[in-house]
Design a protein around this motif. Structure first.
Motif, PDB file in Angstrom:
ATOM      1  N   ASN A  15       2.117  13.495   2.796  1.00 14.02           N
ATOM      2  CA  ASN A  15       1.503  12.193   2.550  1.00 14.02           C
ATOM      3  C   ASN A  15       0.727  11.779   3.795  1.00 14.02           C
ATOM      4  OD1 ASN A  15       0.843   9.660   1.560  1.00 14.02           O
ATOM      5  ND2 ASN A  15       2.853   8.770   2.052  1.00 14.02           N
ATOM      6  N   PRO A  16      -0.517  12.255   3.941  1.00 20.17           N
ATOM      7  CA  PRO A  16      -1.253  12.012   5.190  1.00 20.17           C
ATOM      8  C   PRO A  16      -1.759  10.581   5.279  1.00 20.17           C
ATOM      9  CG  PRO A  16      -2.637  13.177   3.623  1.00 20.17           C
ATOM     10  CD  PRO A  16      -1.276  13.075   2.987  1.00 20.17           C
ATOM     11  N   PRO A  17      -2.010  10.115   6.508  1.00 25.44           N
ATOM     12  CA  PRO A  17      -2.592   8.779   6.694  1.00 25.44           C
ATOM     13  C   PRO A  17      -4.105   8.825   6.486  1.00 25.44           C
ATOM     14  CG  PRO A  17      -2.271   9.813   8.811  1.00 25.44           C
ATOM     15  CD  PRO A  17      -1.755  10.790   7.785  1.00 25.44           C
ATOM     16  N   THR A  18      -4.735   7.696   6.664  1.00 25.25           N
ATOM     17  CA  THR A  18      -6.196   7.673   6.611  1.00 25.25           C
ATOM     18  C   THR A  18      -6.760   8.463   7.789  1.00 25.25           C
ATOM     19  OG1 THR A  18      -6.328   5.665   7.948  1.00 25.25           O
ATOM     20  CG2 THR A  18      -6.121   5.389   5.554  1.00 25.25           C
ATOM     21  N   ASP A  19      -7.996   8.880   7.665  1.00 27.99           N
ATOM     22  CA  ASP A  19      -8.605   9.702   8.714  1.00 27.99           C
ATOM     23  C   ASP A  19      -8.559   9.014  10.073  1.00 27.99           C
ATOM     24  OD1 ASP A  19      -9.106  11.668   6.910  1.00 27.99           O
ATOM     25  OD2 ASP A  19     -11.249  11.228   6.672  1.00 27.99           O
ATOM     26  N   ALA A  20      -8.741   7.697  10.095  1.00 25.62           N
ATOM     27  CA  ALA A  20      -8.780   6.970  11.364  1.00 25.62           C
ATOM     28  C   ALA A  20      -7.426   6.972  12.056  1.00 25.62           C
ATOM     29  CB  ALA A  20      -9.246   5.543  11.131  1.00 25.62           C
TER      30      ALA A  20
END
Length: 715
Positions: free
Chosen positions: A467-472
């Motif tokens: 569950n990755p975070p947003t790119d930033a």
């Protein structure tokens, strides 16, 4: 039976600062990767446990309970000859040793049913494995009493749980027992700094009488970490000798022992060196229980790869039995039902293990089996093996294997396995939050191949959050040293649940790729191994889309040093004119000044091997020290360290934190009272993770809005 005391120093099992000393911290990171230990015969439920297991990071809440209490058992060690099982369990109250008196005839062992042996909280002291002794009718183990690596020998009564000290010395290098368990040979290291003086002693465990056989007086030929092998008549022992303070220039030494009828004041000669002095064996060790008085089997990587040899002791002639295509991690003499004794070898490679059965006399390969997991021998006796395994994708499993000589000619030995212990399936689902990918990347130099020079390619594992975070908000931490291992890491899974990825590269100097590769960083500490990290970071940029400020480095011990070094690296090192703007660093138990580390550490010979001799190379070692270049630190750095650490004294982190603070560099320091080179115990583990996530959120994602400086114990 596997002797953990004898095998503690098998050179194939050594890595870096572990110094052949401890099976404790894993290479990846001492504070967090090993399963947390515990025990007390108290049924603990969620409602009666007031411990707060929650940590928050970047809008996520992570429950650490499954990682640290879901399977709170560790160091699960069966004794197949005696039929019992020892292990540790971590509870909120402490870490306790438990025992199960009898292994089940079928099915798995119920670890919740073990009884508590004593009231010692083992998170406050080191336990480096033991062996049952028939003369003393109990376990003899190596350990300390305050996590300071003042390693001594102790006796544990397995009925009463009483622990009593057998020695009171500065350090125990090696220990071994005669076949009848009556005699104990051990090597004592005296002194607090180089040159140490080491002595071989023999104790009759029945009478308590002891004789000192020989002392090296800190000379050119020194006793060192080793196994000790008796001949069947108890007239000789064989152990390792180190030449000229060089860890990888070693020998096998034969000592004559006193005869009972001889005078107590007998003077013993210096040992006979069985191999040519000065040969760079690099990884040298006698195989346990292979010394019959005339012939001895040993492993050496003199050629650059591990090989099995037979030594005629009288003539000193060595015969190559087999060249091995991977590094050996375990060796046992076994006797399958219906067969004579055979040699069971486990070979290690980056994607698993290989088990080999070989003829004991000729070394001929009889059969071979590959495993996707990393496998090691937890115990062996007669026709049975207890094999423990894990991989980057699978947690702990323990199998009991019976060997039988009833197979076809192509595979004459059958291996019948049954599961003895494993993690519950429902827990596995709570622990796995990473997608794992094996990757390779090119570094700066070339290697010769039959087709000409080719770029050197390094191995790594990439752990990406499910569950990755947003790119930033993406972050990735990169193992500074001791990376590339094929074992399950709770730390990686915790980070993935928090949305932080991990790249675990095997930079030059890593084990698992042959002795020549492991030696590439000898004398070049903080040099090309750091440039390998730069190339790994650029691979992350190109292939995974990270920006430099999102890429950090982390590690413990040598890896802690490498973390500080990577963040303060002078670009002119080794004429590379290279540097990388890492976004952050996490350093545990790292050394910041190579010379002060040499002067205060209990493993100065490691410094000579990896960095150079401070009496000759002082200017180089000063330049390779992160403390010298602390003004280059511009990225936030978290330092953690145990106050009782003797391998890398706590002053190494303290002095760097003080210098960085004086230079207004972004450093945060957390010290763990009562802890040694690693971090153990539930509360210390939870505190470590809170410090890491607070640092990453405040200093890395938050851009340094939280304060830098020392984090005190009550925080």
């Amino acid at each position: 039976m596997v002797s953990h005391l004898r095998y503690a120093c098998l050179p194939a099992l050594l890595f870096g600062l572990s110094a052949c000393a401890s099976p404790a911290p894993t290479a990846d990171e001492a504070p967090t990767d090993a399963p947390v230990e515990s025990a007390e015969n108290v049924e603990t439920t969620e409602s009666d446990d007031p411990t707060d297991y929650a940590v928050t990071f970047n809008g996520r809440q992570i429950d650490l309970r499954p990682y640290v209490q879901g399977f709170p058992y560790s160091r699960i060690t069966p004794d197949l000859e005696q039929g019992h099982l020892l292990y540790f369990e971590t509870t909120p109250e402490g870490t306790w040793m438990r025992k199960i008196d009898a292994l089940p005839e079928e099915g798995q062992v119920d670890l919740s049913q073990g009884h508590k042996l004593n009231d010692i909280d083992w998170s406050t002291r080191n336990y480096w494995g033991g062996e049952y002794n028939r003369t003393l009718e109990g376990l003899i183990f190596r350990g300390d009493e305050r996590n300071d690596e003042r390693i001594n020998l102790y006796h544990l009564d397995l009925t009463t749980g009483e622990v009593r000290a057998l020695t009171d010395v500065d350090y125990i290098y090696a220990v071994g027992f005669s076949g009848d368990d009556r005699l104990m040979a051990y090597v004592v290291r005296n002194g607090t700094e180089e040159p140490f003086n080491s002595c071989l002693r023999i104790r009759d465990l029945g009478t308590g009488e002891e004789q000192q056989i020989w002392c090296d007086e800190g000379g050119k030929d020194r006793l060192t970490w080793s196994g000790i092998e008796f001949d069947p008549a108890n007239r000789h022992v064989v152990l390792n000798l180190q030449h000229d303070g060089d860890r990888r220039t070693t020998n096998l030494a034969l000592f004559e022992l006193p005869h009972p009828a001889e005078h107590d004041e007998q003077v013993f000669d210096a040992p006979r060196q069985l191999l040519e002095r000065g040969t760079r064996h690099m990884r040298l060790g006698a195989l346990a229980e292979s010394f019959d008085g005339e012939r001895l089997l040993y492993i050496s990587a003199e050629s650059g790869q591990d090989a099995l040899y037979a030594l005629d002791v009288e003539s000193g002639t060595s015969t190559l039995l087999s060249a091995l295509d991977h590094e050996i991690s375990d060796a046992e003499i076994v006797e399958p039902e219906g067969s004579g004794p055979l040699l069971f070898l486990l070979l290690e490679h980056p994607t698993g293990s290989i088990a080999e059965l070989r003829d004991l006399a000729s070394g001929e390969l009889l059969q071979r089996e590959k495993f996707e997991e990393s496998v090691y021998v937890a115990d062996a006796f007669a026709d049975r093996l207890a094999l423990s395994s894990s991989s980057v994708r699978t947690p702990f499993e323990l199998d009991l294997v019976a060997l039988n000589a009833d197979g076809p000619l192509s595979a004459p030995i059958t291996m019948e396995a049954r599961r003895l212990a494993e993690l519950p399936a429902e827990l596995f689902e709570k622990l796995v939050h990473c997608k794992v990918e094996r990757v390779e990347f090119e570094t700066f130099d070339t290697v010769e191949t039959p087709d000409g020079p080719r770029p050197r390619t390094l191995h790594a594992y990439y752990f990406e959050p499910v569950n990755p975070p947003t790119d930033a908000d993406r972050l990735v931490r990169m193992t500074a040293f001791y990376g590339g291992g094929n074992y399950f890491s709770s730390a990686n899974q915790i980070m993935c649940e928090a949305g932080v990825a991990t790249l675990s590269p095997a930079v030059r100097g890593s084990f698992g790729f042959g002795a020549d590769f492991a030696a590439l960083n000898d004398g070049d500490l903080g040099g090309d191994e750091i440039v390998d990290l730069f190339n790994a970071a650029r691979w992350l940029e190109k292939n995974k889309g990270y920006a430099p400020h999102q890429i950090g480095v982390y590690g413990s011990s040598h890896g802690g040093y490498a973390t500080m070094r990577a963040l303060t690296f002078p670009p002119g090192t080794n004429d590379h004119n290279d540097v990388y703007p890492f976004g952050f660093g996490l350093s545990h138990a790292g050394f910041s000044d190579i010379i002060t580390f040499f002067n205060t550490s209990n493993i100065p010979d490691w410094v000579i091997l990896e960095a150079g001799d401070p009496t000759v190379d002082a200017a180089k070692l000063e330049d390779r020290s992160p403390l010298t270049h602390v003004d280059r630190l511009t990225s936030p750095l978290l330092l953690t360290h145990g106050a009782n650490d003797s391998r890398v004294p706590v002053a190494e982190s303290r002095q760097f934190a003080e210098a960085a603070t004086a230079a207004s560099a972004p450093v945060t320091y957390v010290e763990f009272e009562g802890q040694g080179h690693g971090i153990s115990g539930l509360q210390n583990t939870l505190r470590y993770y809170r410090a890491v996530f607070s640092f990453l959120e405040g200093e890395v994602l938050g851009g340094g809005d939280s304060r830098s400086g020392e984090v005190r114990a009550d925080e």
